[in-house]
Motif scaffolding. Structure first.
Motif, PDB file in Angstrom:
ATOM      1  N   GLU A  43     -17.206  26.119 100.392  1.00  9.64           N
ATOM      2  CA  GLU A  43     -18.096  25.001 100.095  1.00  9.64           C
ATOM      3  C   GLU A  43     -19.177  25.426  99.104  1.00  9.64           C
ATOM      4  N   ASN A  71     -19.758  15.613  90.506  1.00 11.24           N
ATOM      5  CA  ASN A  71     -18.400  16.165  90.397  1.00 11.24           C
ATOM      6  C   ASN A  71     -18.150  17.337  91.342  1.00 11.24           C
ATOM      7  N   LEU A  72     -19.039  17.553  92.286  1.00 12.24           N
ATOM      8  CA  LEU A  72     -18.875  18.670  93.220  1.00 12.24           C
ATOM      9  C   LEU A  72     -17.578  18.539  94.018  1.00 12.24           C
ATOM     10  N   THR A  73     -17.241  17.313  94.426  1.00 12.53           N
ATOM     11  CA  THR A  73     -16.008  17.098  95.187  1.00 12.53           C
ATOM     12  C   THR A  73     -14.788  17.515  94.378  1.00 12.53           C
ATOM     13  N   LEU A  79     -14.742  19.778  91.965  1.00 14.06           N
ATOM     14  CA  LEU A  79     -14.769  21.234  91.874  1.00 14.06           C
ATOM     15  C   LEU A  79     -14.162  21.873  93.128  1.00 14.06           C
ATOM     16  N   LEU A  80     -14.579  21.415  94.295  1.00 15.11           N
ATOM     17  CA  LEU A  80     -14.083  21.988  95.551  1.00 15.11           C
ATOM     18  C   LEU A  80     -12.599  21.687  95.745  1.00 15.11           C
ATOM     19  N   PRO A 107     -20.360  26.095  95.518  1.00 14.84           N
ATOM     20  CA  PRO A 107     -19.945  25.714  94.166  1.00 14.84           C
ATOM     21  C   PRO A 107     -19.704  26.912  93.251  1.00 14.84           C
ATOM     22  N   LEU A 165     -20.376  21.626  87.976  1.00  9.93           N
ATOM     23  CA  LEU A 165     -21.422  22.045  88.916  1.00  9.93           C
ATOM     24  C   LEU A 165     -22.574  21.050  88.929  1.00  9.93           C
ATOM     25  N   ASN A 166     -22.303  19.892  89.451  1.00 12.23           N
ATOM     26  CA  ASN A 166     -23.321  18.856  89.620  1.00 12.23           C
ATOM     27  C   ASN A 166     -22.927  17.997  90.818  1.00 12.23           C
ATOM     28  N   ASP A 167     -23.879  17.251  91.324  1.00 10.48           N
ATOM     29  CA  ASP A 167     -23.643  16.475  92.543  1.00 10.48           C
ATOM     30  C   ASP A 167     -22.499  15.481  92.385  1.00 10.48           C
ATOM     31  N   ARG A 192     -19.147  24.842  83.888  1.00 11.50           N
ATOM     32  CA  ARG A 192     -20.321  24.782  84.760  1.00 11.50           C
ATOM     33  C   ARG A 192     -21.055  23.453  84.553  1.00 11.50           C
TER      34      ARG A 192
END
Length: 287
Positions: free
Chosen positions: A39, A20-22, A24-25, A41, A16-18, A12
């Motif tokens: 989309e 590394n969000l890409t 994660l998805l 998180p 779960l941060n701006d 997390r």
């Protein structure tokens, strides 16, 4: 190795941060083979931990770059020396989570001040010895420092090499023949053996006769390129004439060239070690 609650908490923090969000998805998309394109998180994190239940396999995904792991450790002032591989960084991240996210243990009934130590499987003595042996063996082997005294006199080897020109097999029944066959194969193909020294790449087992078995795997390198994978099983016995140290008596080694070898090789995806993986794993000290 199953993903623990502390590792989920670490994931997390990691994903779960701006920034590394890409990533994660992208991981969630790959884990579900493009079936789920969420989309959200939180949903993405749930999907990857459900469909990739091994923390080493998850962190080894190509979407998670070395730079991401290095930055994560550096931002938390954790040890992240510049002399590293991705496998080293993965091990450091997992160790950091183990230290920082220790689960609290609630005692039912009368609460006492005594603490309980929960031993994870990777800390079992059989696995600890296996990792130490693997590190020692491949360090000596790569340095051409392996010698006859490192093997039992009646050591035996079954060596299989799969290359583009076919399959070659050798069987040896003395320490001298074993050493010669291993060294010749290494020098002929200019191989460097890079073992996966994490719990996902090297473990210990006990066979039906109570003998100690070390199973391990890794990647094969030639010059600056990764050219294949290897899988090995070592039958170890203590030598009372060598400070009671463990020495290999039986060795099975499988080498395979691949056009697109994996970045890391894992026991769970091995071709030759699945039967060995089903053997018993004692949690106590080895006698």
């Amino acid at each position: 190795m199953m993903i623990s609650d502390s590792q989920k908490k670490g994931l997390r923090e990691l994903l779960l941060n701006d920034k590394n969000l890409t990533v994660l998805l992208q991981l969630a998309k790959g884990a579900t083979k493009n079936m789920c394109k969420t989309e959200d998180p939180e949903e993405a994190l749930r999907l990857i931990t459900t469909h990739i239940p091994d923390i080493y396999v998850l962190l080894s995904k190509r979407a998670i770059k070395k730079e991401l792991l290095f930055t994560y450790l550096s931002n938390r002032r954790a040890d992240a020396a510049t002399d590293f591989s991705k496998a080293d960084l993965i091990a450091k991240v997992i160790q950091y989570w183990k230290q920082e996210h220790k689960s609290s243990i609630e005692l039912s009934g009368d609460q006492t001040s005594s603490s309980l130590h929960i031993q994870s499987e990777e800390d079992y003595p059989i696995h600890t010895i296996a990792r130490k042996f693997g590190e020692w063996f491949f360090e000596r082997f790569n340095a051409d420092a392996l010698s006859l005294v490192d093997l039992w006199a009646d050591a035996a080897l079954h060596l299989t090499i799969i290359a583009s020109d076919g399959i070659n097999e050798w069987e040896c029944t003395t320490a001298a023949e074993v050493l010669s066959a291993l060294t010749s194969a290494k020098q002929q193909f200019d191989f460097y053996f890079n073992p996966n020294l994490t719990h996902a790449g090297i473990q210990g087992r006990m066979d039906s006769y109570g003998h100690f078995l070390v199973i391990c795997c890794g990647t094969l390198h030639s010059r600056d390129s990764c050219v294949g994978i290897f899988e090995c099983a070592f039958g170890l016995f203590r030598d009372p004439l060598a400070d009671n140290n463990w020495k290999p008596k039986k060795v099975k080694c499988f080498l395979k060239s691949e056009a697109q070898p994996p970045e890391l090789h894992y026991l769970c995806s091995s071709e030759t070690l699945q039967t060995a993986l089903e053997l018993s794993v004692p949690s106590d000290d080895l006698n």
